[in-house]
Motif scaffolding. Structure first.
Motif, PDB file in Angstrom:
ATOM      1  N   PHE A 183       0.859  -1.294  -0.077  1.00 57.03           N
ATOM      2  CA  PHE A 183      -0.040   0.006   0.002  1.00 57.03           C
ATOM      3  C   PHE A 183       0.862   1.413   0.034  1.00 57.03           C
ATOM      4  CE2 PHE A 183      -3.654  -2.669   1.577  1.00 57.03           C
ATOM      5  CZ  PHE A 183      -4.443  -2.297   0.532  1.00 57.03           C
ATOM      6  N   ASN A 184       1.892   1.045   0.832  1.00 53.00           N
ATOM      7  CA  ASN A 184       2.845   2.368   0.742  1.00 53.00           C
ATOM      8  C   ASN A 184       3.421   2.696  -0.773  1.00 53.00           C
ATOM      9  OD1 ASN A 184       4.416   1.654   3.967  1.00 53.00           O
ATOM     10  ND2 ASN A 184       2.677   3.042   3.439  1.00 53.00           N
ATOM     11  N   LEU A 185       3.832   1.578  -1.499  1.00 53.81           N
ATOM     12  CA  LEU A 185       4.333   2.001  -2.652  1.00 53.81           C
ATOM     13  C   LEU A 185       3.327   2.325  -3.553  1.00 53.81           C
ATOM     14  CD1 LEU A 185       6.610  -1.213  -3.174  1.00 53.81           C
ATOM     15  CD2 LEU A 185       7.297   1.282  -2.477  1.00 53.81           C
ATOM     16  N   VAL A 186       1.978   1.759  -3.642  1.00 51.67           N
ATOM     17  CA  VAL A 186       1.049   2.287  -4.392  1.00 51.67           C
ATOM     18  C   VAL A 186       0.708   3.763  -4.150  1.00 51.67           C
ATOM     19  CG1 VAL A 186      -1.536   2.061  -4.904  1.00 51.67           C
ATOM     20  CG2 VAL A 186      -0.225  -0.053  -4.511  1.00 51.67           C
ATOM     21  N   GLU A 187       0.602   3.998  -3.084  1.00 49.57           N
ATOM     22  CA  GLU A 187       0.294   5.446  -2.587  1.00 49.57           C
ATOM     23  C   GLU A 187       1.570   6.423  -3.144  1.00 49.57           C
ATOM     24  OE1 GLU A 187      -1.064   8.252   1.095  1.00 49.57           O
ATOM     25  OE2 GLU A 187       0.275   6.464   1.510  1.00 49.57           O
ATOM     26  N   GLN A 188       2.864   5.940  -3.170  1.00 56.20           N
ATOM     27  CA  GLN A 188       3.882   6.743  -3.563  1.00 56.20           C
ATOM     28  C   GLN A 188       4.157   6.975  -5.126  1.00 56.20           C
ATOM     29  OE1 GLN A 188       7.481   5.472  -1.604  1.00 56.20           O
ATOM     30  NE2 GLN A 188       8.895   7.246  -2.727  1.00 56.20           N
TER      31      GLN A 188
ATOM     32  N   MET B 115       1.525   5.620  -7.611  1.00 60.04           N
ATOM     33  CA  MET B 115       0.422   5.643  -8.422  1.00 60.04           C
ATOM     34  C   MET B 115      -0.532   6.702  -8.475  1.00 60.04           C
ATOM     35  SD  MET B 115       0.759   2.732  -9.891  1.00 60.04           S
ATOM     36  CE  MET B 115      -0.715   1.924 -10.582  1.00 60.04           C
ATOM     37  N   GLN B 116       0.226   7.919  -7.824  1.00 58.77           N
ATOM     38  CA  GLN B 116      -0.781   8.985  -7.706  1.00 58.77           C
ATOM     39  C   GLN B 116      -1.153   9.438  -8.882  1.00 58.77           C
ATOM     40  OE1 GLN B 116      -2.044  10.662  -5.127  1.00 58.77           O
ATOM     41  NE2 GLN B 116      -0.552   9.679  -3.239  1.00 58.77           N
ATOM     42  N   ASN B 117      -0.551   9.639  -9.928  1.00 55.35           N
ATOM     43  CA  ASN B 117      -0.871  10.162 -11.360  1.00 55.35           C
ATOM     44  C   ASN B 117      -1.554   9.086 -12.162  1.00 55.35           C
ATOM     45  OD1 ASN B 117       0.332  12.704 -10.700  1.00 55.35           O
ATOM     46  ND2 ASN B 117       2.214  12.037 -11.965  1.00 55.35           N
ATOM     47  N   LEU B 118      -1.814   8.039 -11.704  1.00 59.10           N
ATOM     48  CA  LEU B 118      -2.604   6.993 -12.509  1.00 59.10           C
ATOM     49  C   LEU B 118      -3.904   6.587 -12.081  1.00 59.10           C
ATOM     50  CD1 LEU B 118       0.436   4.536 -13.085  1.00 59.10           C
ATOM     51  CD2 LEU B 118      -0.165   6.377 -14.446  1.00 59.10           C
ATOM     52  N   LEU B 119      -4.125   6.688 -10.577  1.00 60.06           N
ATOM     53  CA  LEU B 119      -5.303   6.190 -10.007  1.00 60.06           C
ATOM     54  C   LEU B 119      -6.368   7.565 -10.122  1.00 60.06           C
ATOM     55  CD1 LEU B 119      -4.110   4.090  -7.201  1.00 60.06           C
ATOM     56  CD2 LEU B 119      -5.055   3.021  -9.270  1.00 60.06           C
ATOM     57  N   PRO B 120      -7.657   7.044 -10.182  1.00 60.02           N
ATOM     58  CA  PRO B 120      -8.706   8.316 -10.276  1.00 60.02           C
ATOM     59  C   PRO B 120      -8.683   8.805  -8.695  1.00 60.02           C
ATOM     60  CG  PRO B 120      -9.377   6.067 -11.244  1.00 60.02           C
ATOM     61  CD  PRO B 120      -8.252   5.729 -10.762  1.00 60.02           C
ATOM     62  N   ARG B 121      -8.706  10.124  -8.702  1.00 58.69           N
ATOM     63  CA  ARG B 121      -9.139  10.733  -7.364  1.00 58.69           C
ATOM     64  C   ARG B 121     -10.010  10.074  -6.613  1.00 58.69           C
ATOM     65  NH1 ARG B 121     -10.461  16.973  -7.108  1.00 58.69           N
ATOM     66  NH2 ARG B 121     -12.383  16.287  -8.142  1.00 58.69           N
ATOM     67  N   SER B 122     -11.008   9.512  -7.123  1.00 55.13           N
ATOM     68  CA  SER B 122     -11.997   8.875  -6.291  1.00 55.13           C
ATOM     69  C   SER B 122     -11.620   7.798  -5.859  1.00 55.13           C
ATOM     70  CB  SER B 122     -13.404   8.585  -7.134  1.00 55.13           C
ATOM     71  OG  SER B 122     -12.886   7.634  -8.266  1.00 55.13           O
TER      72      SER B 122
ATOM     73  N   LEU C 253      -8.363   6.887  -5.101  1.00 49.48           N
ATOM     74  CA  LEU C 253      -7.441   7.349  -3.943  1.00 49.48           C
ATOM     75  C   LEU C 253      -8.202   7.756  -2.713  1.00 49.48           C
ATOM     76  CD1 LEU C 253      -4.766   9.593  -6.103  1.00 49.48           C
ATOM     77  CD2 LEU C 253      -4.338   7.339  -4.977  1.00 49.48           C
ATOM     78  N   SER C 254      -9.167   8.494  -2.847  1.00 49.12           N
ATOM     79  CA  SER C 254      -9.868   8.729  -1.700  1.00 49.12           C
ATOM     80  C   SER C 254     -10.355   7.683  -1.050  1.00 49.12           C
ATOM     81  CB  SER C 254     -11.041   9.812  -1.956  1.00 49.12           C
ATOM     82  OG  SER C 254     -10.597  10.919  -2.550  1.00 49.12           O
ATOM     83  N   HIS C 255     -10.961   6.692  -1.608  1.00 47.60           N
ATOM     84  CA  HIS C 255     -11.695   5.344  -1.253  1.00 47.60           C
ATOM     85  C   HIS C 255     -10.346   4.752  -0.405  1.00 47.60           C
ATOM     86  CE1 HIS C 255     -14.505   2.014  -1.044  1.00 47.60           C
ATOM     87  NE2 HIS C 255     -13.325   1.077  -1.360  1.00 47.60           N
ATOM     88  N   MET C 256      -9.188   4.697  -1.183  1.00 49.37           N
ATOM     89  CA  MET C 256      -8.090   3.876  -0.655  1.00 49.37           C
ATOM     90  C   MET C 256      -7.547   4.522   0.793  1.00 49.37           C
ATOM     91  SD  MET C 256      -7.910   1.115  -2.145  1.00 49.37           S
ATOM     92  CE  MET C 256      -6.371   0.591  -1.850  1.00 49.37           C
ATOM     93  N   ALA C 257      -7.741   5.833   0.966  1.00 45.16           N
ATOM     94  CA  ALA C 257      -7.039   6.584   2.079  1.00 45.16           C
ATOM     95  C   ALA C 257      -7.197   5.720   3.498  1.00 45.16           C
ATOM     96  CB  ALA C 257      -7.842   7.779   2.186  1.00 45.16           C
ATOM     97  N   PRO C 258      -8.311   4.877   3.770  1.00 44.34           N
ATOM     98  CA  PRO C 258      -8.265   4.291   5.095  1.00 44.34           C
ATOM     99  C   PRO C 258      -6.925   3.199   5.027  1.00 44.34           C
ATOM    100  CG  PRO C 258     -10.503   4.540   4.635  1.00 44.34           C
ATOM    101  CD  PRO C 258      -9.689   5.049   3.147  1.00 44.34           C
ATOM    102  N   TRP C 259      -6.890   2.628   3.822  1.00 40.77           N
ATOM    103  CA  TRP C 259      -5.869   1.331   3.719  1.00 40.77           C
ATOM    104  C   TRP C 259      -4.466   2.125   4.066  1.00 40.77           C
ATOM    105  CZ3 TRP C 259     -10.734   0.758   1.468  1.00 40.77           C
ATOM    106  CH2 TRP C 259     -11.297  -0.378   1.835  1.00 40.77           C
ATOM    107  N   PHE C 260      -4.475   3.359   3.121  1.00 45.06           N
ATOM    108  CA  PHE C 260      -3.047   3.898   3.052  1.00 45.06           C
ATOM    109  C   PHE C 260      -2.674   4.299   4.692  1.00 45.06           C
ATOM    110  CE2 PHE C 260      -3.845   5.298  -1.296  1.00 45.06           C
ATOM    111  CZ  PHE C 260      -3.396   4.239  -1.991  1.00 45.06           C
ATOM    112  N   ASP C 261      -3.731   5.052   5.400  1.00 42.48           N
ATOM    113  CA  ASP C 261      -3.465   5.563   6.696  1.00 42.48           C
ATOM    114  C   ASP C 261      -3.219   4.214   7.556  1.00 42.48           C
ATOM    115  OD1 ASP C 261      -3.893   7.800   6.113  1.00 42.48           O
ATOM    116  OD2 ASP C 261      -6.097   7.926   6.734  1.00 42.48           O
ATOM    117  N   ALA C 262      -3.975   2.745   7.395  1.00 41.10           N
ATOM    118  CA  ALA C 262      -3.658   1.906   8.248  1.00 41.10           C
ATOM    119  C   ALA C 262      -2.077   1.249   8.001  1.00 41.10           C
ATOM    120  CB  ALA C 262      -4.633   0.834   7.639  1.00 41.10           C
TER     121      ALA C 262
END
Length: 330
Positions: free
Chosen positions: A88-93, A95-102, A104-113
């Motif tokens: 999840f850390n690598l995806v967040e770092q 894939m920011q320009n590739l994933l839809p903003r929605s 990324l917002s939906h994945m925020a709890p997983w990124f925080d965890a």
């Protein structure tokens, strides 16, 4: 394990995150599909019981809608381990320009965890985050900025397979931006630039548009149409780079030094053949597309790669070198 615990855990997994909602009747149907025999009234009571402990919200609509609160932490049983956190850390770092903003917002709890796991566990796995970097092979440039609302609209069109109306500024023509409908087919990322592969209007030939040059985008109700026999990988192979000629080139060049070892490890194409010339030089025979990128690659190798054929390409590069020598001698 009690039937109540199993049922309530299944219900928690069924409830979506904000802003999506689900009603008790739909949850009841899904429980029955899982083989759990329970009344709708029991489901309704369970929801209110769960809301006393978990961050759940409900509205006053009919039927009543339920969701996890906005920003609610991710509930994982079993909890996320260090390997999943690293992913999840690598995806967040990266894939920011590739994933839809929605997304990324939906994945925020997983990124925080995942960040919480990384902070709490100084394991050899989580230390990968400090030790891993992805860098471009070409000269590094500042990534292009994409309007997040335009990006979200384009991604919705791709996922829903709906047509889009876009206003696009073509870099090559130098004309004003034009507005037209298109059929989105896919995304390609090359050298930090995101491209939308599509067909325009009723034409069947696919093309690509740089997403950062799209000034406006609107989702249409009409379904997108995919050309028959369209193949994304074949399109990329044919169109990415900028073509100088339609026919492929039978390229022959001689290389020296460490470059010959690099090309032995990572061939230019599957038909590449390497033949030693002497202790210094190695001959390369390979079939390549006739593109601008080919010329950029040949220039980047300097005097360690010399084109032998085709003759027109050899003459072109020799003329460039003569012009450079003249300019640098001024």
């Amino acid at each position: 394990m009690s039937d109540t615990l199993i049922r309530q855990w299944a219900m928690l997994r069924t409830i979506p995150r904000f802003p999506k909602r689900i009603d008790a009747t739909t949850i009841h149907t899904r429980l029955e599909d899982m083989g759990m025999s329970v009344s709708l009234r029991t489901v309704q009571r369970d929801l209110y019981t769960l809301a006393e402990t978990f961050p759940l919200n409900f509205d006053e609509s009919k039927p009543q809608g339920w969701c996890w609160r906005e920003g609610a932490s991710q509930l994982e049983v079993p909890s996320m381990d260090a390997h999943a956190a690293l992913t999840f850390n690598l995806v967040e770092q990266y894939m920011q320009n590739l994933l839809p903003r929605s997304t990324l917002s939906h994945m925020a709890p997983w990124f925080d965890a995942a960040q919480g796991v990384a902070n709490a566990q100084a394991s050899t796995v989580t230390k990968w985050q400090e030790k891993l970097r992805v860098i471009p092979h070409s000269f590094n440039r500042i990534p292009t900025q994409i309007d997040p609302d335009i990006q979200a609209t384009i991604y919705r069109g791709l996922l829903a397979e709906k047509q889009l109306e876009v206003t696009y500024r073509a870099l090559s023509t130098g004309t004003d931006a034009k507005t037209y409908p298109l059929h989105p087919l896919g995304l390609v990322v090359m050298e930090q630039v995101v491209y939308l592969v599509c067909t325009v209007k009723n034409y069947q030939n696919a093309r690509f548009l740089a997403v950062h040059r799209i000034d406006a985008a609107r989702l249409l109700e009409e379904d997108a149409k995919r050309p028959e026999k369209f193949d994304m990988d074949a399109f990329i192979s044919r169109e990415f780079g900028i073509r100088m000629g339609d026919a492929p080139l039978n390229l022959t060049l001689r290389v020296r030094g460490i470059l010959s070892k690099y090309l032995a490890e990572t061939p230019v194409a599957h038909d590449q053949v390497m033949t030693p010339i002497n202790d210094e030089w190695t001959q390369i025979n390979v079939t390549v597309p006739d593109t601008v990128q080919l010329r950029m690659w040949l220039r980047s190798m300097g005097p360690d790669a010399v084109v032998m054929s085709p003759a027109f390409l050899k003459e072109q590069l020799a003329a460039e070198q003569a012009e450079l020598q003249r300019l640098y001698s001024e």
